[in-house]
Scaffold this motif. Sequence first.
Motif, mmCIF file in Angstrom:
data_model
loop_
_atom_site.group_PDB
_atom_site.id
_atom_site.type_symbol
_atom_site.label_atom_id
_atom_site.label_comp_id
_atom_site.label_asym_id
_atom_site.label_seq_id
_atom_site.Cartn_x
_atom_site.Cartn_y
_atom_site.Cartn_z
ATOM 1 N N CYS A 89 -6.349 7.604 -0.916
ATOM 2 C CA CYS A 89 -7.076 6.837 0.094
ATOM 3 C C CYS A 89 -7.410 7.704 1.313
ATOM 4 C CB CYS A 89 -6.280 5.608 0.527
ATOM 5 S SG CYS A 89 -4.699 5.996 1.273
ATOM 6 N N HIS A 98 0.864 -1.173 0.000
ATOM 7 C CA HIS A 98 0.000 0.000 0.000
ATOM 8 C C HIS A 98 0.901 1.224 0.000
ATOM 9 C CE1 HIS A 98 -3.628 2.271 0.656
ATOM 10 N NE2 HIS A 98 -3.086 2.873 1.697
ATOM 11 N N CYS A 154 0.735 6.587 3.057
ATOM 12 C CA CYS A 154 -0.429 7.462 3.231
ATOM 13 C C CYS A 154 -0.433 7.979 4.662
ATOM 14 C CB CYS A 154 -1.720 6.716 2.882
ATOM 15 S SG CYS A 154 -2.197 5.422 4.029
ATOM 16 N N CYS A 172 -6.915 6.590 6.539
ATOM 17 C CA CYS A 172 -6.886 5.774 5.325
ATOM 18 C C CYS A 172 -8.161 4.922 5.241
ATOM 19 C CB CYS A 172 -5.655 4.878 5.343
ATOM 20 S SG CYS A 172 -5.598 3.684 3.994
ATOM 21 N N TYR A 226 -4.781 1.690 6.728
ATOM 22 C CA TYR A 226 -3.328 1.657 6.858
ATOM 23 C C TYR A 226 -2.877 2.887 7.609
ATOM 24 C CZ TYR A 226 -2.852 -2.295 3.763
ATOM 25 O OH TYR A 226 -2.917 -3.546 3.230
HETATM 26 ZN ZN LIG Z 1 -3.947 4.439 2.705
#
Ligand SMILES: [Zn+2]
Length: 146
Positions: A96, A84, A87, A106, A110
Amino acid sequence: MMFRAKLLALKKQIVEKHVFGEMAAYVYVVEFRKRGLPHVHFLIILKNGYKLKWLIDYAKFVSAEIPTMANPSLRNIVLKHMMHRPCGKLNPECSCIKNSKTHGRCKYEYPKSFTPATTTNIAGYHEYRRQNSGETTLIRKYQLDN
Ligand SMILES: [Zn+2]
């Protein structure tokens, strides 16, 4: 054509080589994502005696961890295609986060917490083992871990 070749190789492993065990039935569908990138969903119903009943059974087939250097080919595939993107605090402009209805978190939840073993959460979903190996790897300018 490459996707079709990989799909047929995967199907052979599942249907002929029984990598998950003997099947009672299966079905799959190919879908196309953004920019026409194909992916496949398989539904596999295993015969009695092969069904995954315990958390340790799932751990044989599912991993949410970065493969070790003992398997460099798999490790490179996971690092290239399965991580992923950074983020949250690392990248608040990530889609996201920006498109999330969860107010700055997220939408895929995450970063995930480290988990020493695969468990089932209160909603009945599996939370796969993500050990804190202490290892990080550089992904899109950021050090990421399991
Ligand atoms: Zn994310």
